[in-house]
Design an enzyme around this catalytic site. Structure first.
Site, PDB file in Angstrom:
ATOM      1  CB  CYS A   1      -0.512  -8.761  19.027  1.00  0.00           C
ATOM      2  SG  CYS A   1      -1.288  -8.168  17.484  1.00  0.00           S
TER       3      CYS A   1
ATOM      4  CB  CYS B   1       2.435  -6.558  17.008  1.00  0.00           C
ATOM      5  SG  CYS B   1       1.228  -5.235  17.044  1.00  0.00           S
TER       6      CYS B   1
ATOM      7  CG  HIS C   1      -0.387  -0.099   2.508  1.00  0.00           C
ATOM      8  ND1 HIS C   1       0.482   0.851   2.996  1.00  0.00           N
ATOM      9  CD2 HIS C   1      -0.497  -1.036   3.489  1.00  0.00           C
ATOM     10  CE1 HIS C   1       0.858   0.530   4.201  1.00  0.00           C
ATOM     11  NE2 HIS C   1       0.293  -0.625   4.538  1.00  0.00           N
TER      12      HIS C   1
ATOM     13  CG  HIS D   1       4.282  -1.276   2.177  1.00  0.00           C
ATOM     14  ND1 HIS D   1       3.002  -1.738   1.974  1.00  0.00           N
ATOM     15  CD2 HIS D   1       4.707  -1.834   3.325  1.00  0.00           C
ATOM     16  CE1 HIS D   1       2.680  -2.553   2.962  1.00  0.00           C
ATOM     17  NE2 HIS D   1       3.688  -2.633   3.796  1.00  0.00           N
TER      18      HIS D   1
END
Ligand SMILES: [Zn+2]
Length: 513
Positions: free
Chosen positions: A129, A132, A20, A23
């Site tokens: 998570c 992450c 996207h 980046h």
């Protein structure tokens, strides 16, 4: 000019979906720094790649019912394919699952830290998570949710290898506070110092192979565990230089022997780059990065950009380039995104910025200068003026322009050194604006009329102004080259009179609709 050797890297994104605009931001920022340094005569290696070994990739592949290798292969190719649309000049692209340089380097890093006594086994329970790829302490969660993803973390209990981060807290604090490990902007540096001051706990650096679905690099000597994906991914900065094969060659040239080792990172992964990674390197006895340059996030239409909706919210860089062109996309990223604070992207903002700056201010300036030379001097650029020259020798109207031109290179370099692309591009834009003001003030068409009516001094002033304008445009082409390589080349071609005459005037940046 003193030259230096600079190793410049972007982070390597995990590849569970297409790229996207966020980046694209990091890649374009790194590309500008690389191009600018090369043009200054520095030796540069610009490194990028993909993090294939993330558990997120495996989960995305499971959701599609295909092997992980197939999914990461597809998206890694899409990331590498950003090179042409974004005009990126990276020298190397590493894929952590398939590049033969990677695994031996990660293993060597592991062994070096193990030899130092910094790796140990411990039973662990924590909240993890997957988005992450990190454990969170209960106090770090927001209402029990991951602060990044707003999702409940997974409760994990297993025996893991731990890295003795706590041992390096004082050293890290000294390095960051002294600026030997430079973090820009300063607000991010303070954030890191705050994190270190809060106490550094040892962190888990392996996963059970079962929980990792068998994907990743096995822990040397413990095949029941794979190496934590962050350890694996951070390692790319040295494995891509052949660290796994020994200390010679590229590793010596670009890491131990480079003047600067610069990492570009997003604010969300700062802790990994400014704390975990330097600590691993300290343990392994290897040099640290010299600079960590941190950018903020983009939003699109007011919403956080995520990969899954890259195609739906107008934030797909490849689609944007197909529609608006490379220069317009790069220009928006470089001209609009500040050092701190989120920036909202909309296609309308991109179009307005490109039309105002590139089509109107700059494009019209170049067309006008070339057209005037054709109209009044049959395409022959009057002598001199290609360099800023001595402002005192110019008619007063030209002095402000000559001054802006003379100051631009230094201001651009200072902006880039501060990781401030808006300051760098503003230095260029001051020249564009002064040049347009100059044309309005000097009115070359009025000088041409006076010359025709027999005023020889007006003819000389016309020569001076045309030479100054073409010299200015040509200089803008040079200064813009790191930022907008395509447009810069068109401007330089438009101002190139090496064949004796300027080429016929053509728009260098057609208006976008
Ligand atoms: Zn998360």
């Amino acid at each position: 000019m003193t030259t230096s050797r600079i190793y410049l890297s972007t982070t390597i994104p995990y590849v569970n979906a297409r790229a996207h605009l966020g980046h694209a931001l990091e890649l374009v920022q790194a590309d500008v720094l690389a191009r600018h340094a090369r043009l200054a005569g520095d030796q540069v290696r610009f490194q990028t790649g993909t993090d294939d070994n993330s558990l997120k990739n495996v989960l995305a592949a499971e959701a599609e019912g295909i092997p992980a290798a197939e999914l990461v292969g597809r998206y890694a190719a899409a990331f590498e394919g950003l090179r042409e649309p974004l005009a990126l000049s990276f020298d190397d692209f590493i894929r952590t699952s398939s590049d033969p340089r990677h695994r031996p380097g990660v293993e060597r890093l592991w062994r070096a830290c193990a030899d130092r006594g910094d790796l140990y086994l411990k039973h662990y329970e924590g909240r993890y998570c997957v988005g992450c790829e990190q454990f969170y302490k209960p106090a770090e969660l927001q209402a029990g949710l991951c602060p990044e993803h707003q999702t409940p973390p997974q409760l994990v209990a297993e025996e893991n290898w731990f890295f003795r981060l706590s041992r390096y807290a004082d050293q890290l604090h000294d390095l960051v506070s002294s600026g030997r490990l430079r973090i820009e902007p300063a607000a991010r540096r303070n954030e890191v110092l705050g994190f270190i001051a809060g106490g550094l706990e040892d962190f888990s650096v392996s996963r059970s192979t079962a929980r990792a679905r068998g994907w990743g690099i096995p822990v040397p000597g413990d095949p029941g565990q794979v190496i934590y994906v962050w350890w694996d991914a951070l390692g790319n900065y040295v494995t891509a230089l052949g660290y796994g094969a020994g200390d010679a060659g590229d590793y010596r040239r670009w890491w131990t022997g480079a003047g600067r080792r610069v990492h570009l990172v997003g604010k969300g992964v700062l802790r990994f780059h400014a704390v975990y990674w330097p600590a691993i390197l300290l343990s392994a006895g290897e040099p640290l990065p010299t600079d960590i340059l941190v950018h903020d996030y983009l939003t699109a239409g007011g919403r956080k950009i995520s990969k899954s909706d890259a195609s739906g919210d107008g934030a797909d860089p490849v689609a944007l380039v197909a529609r608006y062109g490379t220069d317009a996309v790069r220009w928006w990223l470089l001209r609009e995104v500040p050092r701190l604070g989120e920036t909202d992207f909309t296609p309308a903002r991109l179009v307005a910025r490109a039309n105002d700056d590139l089509a109107n201010d700059l494009g019209n300036l170049v067309s006008r200068a070339v057209t005037l030379v054709h109209r009044y001097r049959q395409g022959k650029v009057p002598g001199a003026g290609a360099t800023p020259g001595d402002p005192a020798r110019l008619a007063p109207a030209g002095r402000a322009l000559a001054q802006a031109r003379r100051r631009a290179p230094e201001r651009i370099a200072a902006g880039l050194a501060d990781f401030d692309f808006r300051a760098a591009t503003a230095a260029i834009w001051d020249v564009v604006e002064e040049a347009n003001r100059y044309v309005e003030r000097v009115e070359p068409w009025r000088l041409a009329r006076a010359e025709r009516d027999g005023d020889a001094a007006a003819g000389e002033r016309l020569d001076e102004s045309l030479a100054l304008l073409i010299g200015t445009c040509s200089g803008l082409g040079r200064e813009l080259a790191p930022f907008l390589p395509g447009l810069a080349a068109r401007i330089q071609a438009a101002c190139d009179d090496s064949a004796g005459l300027l080429p016929a005037a053509e728009p260098v940046f057609p208006r976008l609709r």
